[in-house]
Write an enzyme that holds these catalytic residues in place. Sequence first.
Site, mmCIF file in Angstrom:
data_model
loop_
_atom_site.group_PDB
_atom_site.id
_atom_site.type_symbol
_atom_site.label_atom_id
_atom_site.label_comp_id
_atom_site.label_asym_id
_atom_site.label_seq_id
_atom_site.Cartn_x
_atom_site.Cartn_y
_atom_site.Cartn_z
ATOM 1 N N TYR A 123 0.865 -1.193 0.000
ATOM 2 C CA TYR A 123 0.000 0.000 0.000
ATOM 3 C C TYR A 123 0.891 1.229 0.000
ATOM 4 O O TYR A 123 1.915 1.274 0.700
ATOM 5 C CB TYR A 123 -0.900 0.018 1.240
ATOM 6 C CG TYR A 123 -1.657 1.323 1.407
ATOM 7 C CD1 TYR A 123 -2.901 1.497 0.808
ATOM 8 C CD2 TYR A 123 -1.127 2.377 2.148
ATOM 9 C CE1 TYR A 123 -3.595 2.694 0.940
ATOM 10 C CE2 TYR A 123 -1.809 3.574 2.279
ATOM 11 C CZ TYR A 123 -3.047 3.728 1.680
ATOM 12 O OH TYR A 123 -3.717 4.913 1.800
ATOM 13 N N GLU A 181 -3.558 7.545 -4.109
ATOM 14 C CA GLU A 181 -3.460 6.304 -3.340
ATOM 15 C C GLU A 181 -3.298 5.129 -4.301
ATOM 16 O O GLU A 181 -4.109 4.960 -5.219
ATOM 17 C CB GLU A 181 -4.714 6.112 -2.488
ATOM 18 C CG GLU A 181 -4.704 4.831 -1.655
ATOM 19 C CD GLU A 181 -6.007 4.627 -0.894
ATOM 20 O OE1 GLU A 181 -6.004 4.803 0.327
ATOM 21 O OE2 GLU A 181 -7.032 4.306 -1.556
#
Length: 403
Positions: free
Chosen positions: A125, A213
């Site tokens: 991530y 993101e």
Amino acid sequence: MNLHEYQAKELLKKYSVPVQEGFACSTPQEAEEAYRQIKTLYGSNFAVVKAQIHAGGRGKGKIVGSEQRGVAVGKNAEQIKEIAQNILGGTLVTIQTGPHGKVVNKVFVAQDVYYEGPNPIKEFYLSILLDRGKKQNVVMYSTEGGMDIEEVAHKSPDKIFKEWVHPGGGLLPFQARKIAFNLGLSGEAFKSCVKFVTNLYNAYIGLDCAMVEINPLFKTSDEKIIAVDCKMNLDDNALMRHPDLSSLRDITEEDPTEVEAGKYNLNFVKLDGNVGCMVNGAGLAMATMDMIKLSGGEPANFLDVGGSANAQTVEAGFRIILKDPKVKAILINIFGGIVRCDRVAQGVIDAYQKLGNINIPIIVRLQGTNAEEAKKLIDESGLKVESAILLSEAAQLVNKAVA
């Protein structure tokens, strides 16, 4: 301004950020053709169909009335077409959309990157956003990427790393290497990650992003680092520097009342309460919302008409607020600094008469320039509008209206 995954990936490619390739499709037939192109270009029998909405959790979300997930894998053209047919036009409900869900107008048919190879695959991530407290950009990243990142952040915050970047200096080479090292990478994957993070930060700055993101940030079995998914939010205030990006806005993903408010340059955010409020100035609007809650009501919206409120903006504000069936009362709280209160009062009267059939209490508090003249206009209008001078008076009237 939020972007769809396929839009964000196209922008990232301009900054040499490797992404999972694919095609945006509006019909099942387009999805079928996209699969054939992907098979020709990348030689894989598998492809992924992803619903394109402005919300996360698509992989776990379901289309209303079926068991179809928002992300699904197909191994031939017929399956891809069927999946697209099940998703397109349906309402996808995810953990981020709420129970009402969002209608899917496009799907993204993407290449399969989970192929077998000499090394294990891995999901990470990574995101970049502004840390207002430190007044620096921050790169947040974790070795635990994928659909359960929210749970990781909640249960294992120690697995979330942060690297702050001074906006004047930019992301330094040692910081990019540190990120790759903390992700446990080595060899070619390490080098690819350093380049990926550097280019991604350049995209974040170059596009004036409010947030970008990547989840998952993916290491393939042959040591490539790519963005399998991308969520991107552009800073609305910087769009004047990027006129070409304004066309990427998808108003079907936004609240219709917020879109309408934007046409009149009104700052409007819909809430779930029962008292509509119309105020000039963001600070006064926040104070007004607090006062509504203390009086026993719940704000139905945030509406800042700005420092130059007039009859047109007041009328537009009325129309927008009255579209919410939950509203039991409307509170207009105007401080006349630049704007004259009597002009606003006349605007309220004109709007009331023009709209007609307003069956809920309207409370008007006008303070500042020509406040007394404004109160006189309201009181002598003969309309069912109650005026107040003090904030405490307005609070009592709100309490009475929602009791």
